[in-house]
Design an enzyme around this catalytic site. Sequence first.
Site, PDB file in Angstrom:
ATOM      1  N   THR A 188       0.845  -1.193   0.000  1.00 25.01           N
ATOM      2  CA  THR A 188       0.000   0.000   0.000  1.00 25.01           C
ATOM      3  C   THR A 188       0.873   1.232   0.000  1.00 25.01           C
ATOM      4  OG1 THR A 188      -1.779  -1.062   1.181  1.00 25.01           O
ATOM      5  CG2 THR A 188      -1.602   1.325   1.455  1.00 25.01           C
ATOM      6  N   ARG A 216     -15.291  -5.714   2.460  1.00 21.54           N
ATOM      7  CA  ARG A 216     -14.362  -5.275   3.520  1.00 21.54           C
ATOM      8  C   ARG A 216     -13.694  -3.952   3.115  1.00 21.54           C
ATOM      9  NH1 ARG A 216      -8.537  -4.110   3.939  1.00 21.54           N
ATOM     10  NH2 ARG A 216      -7.904  -4.574   6.060  1.00 21.54           N
ATOM     11  N   VAL A 217     -13.639  -3.037   4.048  1.00 21.08           N
ATOM     12  CA  VAL A 217     -12.931  -1.775   3.830  1.00 21.08           C
ATOM     13  C   VAL A 217     -11.809  -1.694   4.856  1.00 21.08           C
ATOM     14  CG1 VAL A 217     -13.132   0.738   3.971  1.00 21.08           C
ATOM     15  CG2 VAL A 217     -14.931  -0.595   2.840  1.00 21.08           C
ATOM     16  N   ASP A 219      -8.168   0.476   6.346  1.00 21.39           N
ATOM     17  CA  ASP A 219      -7.892   1.789   6.950  1.00 21.39           C
ATOM     18  C   ASP A 219      -7.606   2.877   5.917  1.00 21.39           C
ATOM     19  OD1 ASP A 219      -5.526   0.190   6.376  1.00 21.39           O
ATOM     20  OD2 ASP A 219      -4.369   1.852   7.209  1.00 21.39           O
TER      21      ASP A 219
HETATM   22  C1  SD4 Z   1      -5.565  -2.479   4.304  1.00 20.41           C
HETATM   23  N1  SD4 Z   1      -3.731  -1.180   5.108  1.00 20.41           N
HETATM   24  O1  SD4 Z   1      -6.425  -2.528   3.434  1.00 20.41           O
HETATM   25  C2  SD4 Z   1      -4.243  -1.846   3.944  1.00 20.41           C
HETATM   26  C3  SD4 Z   1      -3.355  -2.920   3.430  1.00 20.41           C
HETATM   27  C4  SD4 Z   1      -1.921  -2.597   3.396  1.00 20.41           C
HETATM   28  O2  SD4 Z   1       0.158  -3.064   2.732  1.00 20.41           O
HETATM   29  O3  SD4 Z   1      -1.432  -1.625   3.890  1.00 20.41           O
HETATM   30  N2  SD4 Z   1      -1.134  -3.398   2.799  1.00 20.41           N
HETATM   31  O4  SD4 Z   1      -5.704  -2.954   5.416  1.00 20.41           O
END
Ligand code: SD4
Length: 333
Positions: A188, A216-217, A219
């Site tokens: 991310t 699903r959502v 952060d």
């Molecule tokens: C999430 N924080 O959807 C994101 C995933 C993530 O590296 O950071 N992956 O939970």
Amino acid sequence: MSTRRTFLQSSLLVAGAAALPRGLAQTGSNGAKVVSTWDFGVPANQAAWAVLGKGGSAIDAVEAGARWAETGQCNSTVGRCGYPDRDGHVTLDASIMKGDGSCGSVAAIEGIDHPISVARLVMEKTPHVMLVGAGAQQFAVEQGFTVRDLRTPEAEKAWKEWLKTSKYAPEINVERRGLPGNKENHDTIGMLAIDASGKLAGACTTSGMAWKMRGRVGDSPIIGAGLYVDNDVGGATASGVGEEMIRNAASFLVVELMRQGRSPAEACREAIERVVAKRPEASKTLQVCFLALNKHGEVGAFALHKGFVYAVCDAARQDALLPSPSIYSTEQT
Ligand code: SD4
């Protein structure tokens, strides 16, 4: 196609650095700076620097950097190459925020190449902060975006492989050995920038956790969880298992700790300690990473587990990649 390994090789990794010292943090001739999560933050920062370095605004810079991450490279957790949910749908989350409190986000949007730009339009053209699912896509189409199938052949193959066990067990920043492409599952991008006028902005964009439940959502599109920016203090962003960031309003927490006088590195560390205190057992098996930039241009990061790296770019240097300190030194590779 760029991979984490390529970036690690092509960027200087400064061993043991927890945060840039104040002197280095302020070497940018115009004070502008951009920082990003993970190794592909290096080229993403460079895309943002193309804006910032010419005196452009922080908000234009983070949008440009995030857009690069969404389509300029291919990894399993951002944009067009993201892995799907357990039902095979690629759903994207993104948020953008200015230091004056303006913000916009989209969650679980499908078929759109640049969710970060849709998030910006939510901020600029609607009375709302967040649009989700079909409504977010409808808004994007109204704004001129094209809908297309984002599922790549590689993602499709990985999903079919996953279906054989259908076990949802996120790993700690881990090379996905045994899966096609040998890819990381945390890529991310969270990006924070300060421009020459001292204004801050941030962006965060992701396809979320691979094999998540439909709907699903995470952060990343939630202001205060995956991203928070305040011109009076600084900004923070997150990567890792988003449920922990949401539980702790984590990016907001990091900014509030900086407001109380903590350095970016201290604030990130304290937020990680909060995550551990809330769920000590769970925190041993999942990754959470914070990155912060304060209004003076100081940068800091902290993670639950070893392996998190972040990229820093200013007038002095556009390719710095630094390892984050962590609570646990184990890396599940
Ligand atoms: C999430 N924080 O959807 C994101 C995933 C993530 O590296 O950071 N992956 O939970």
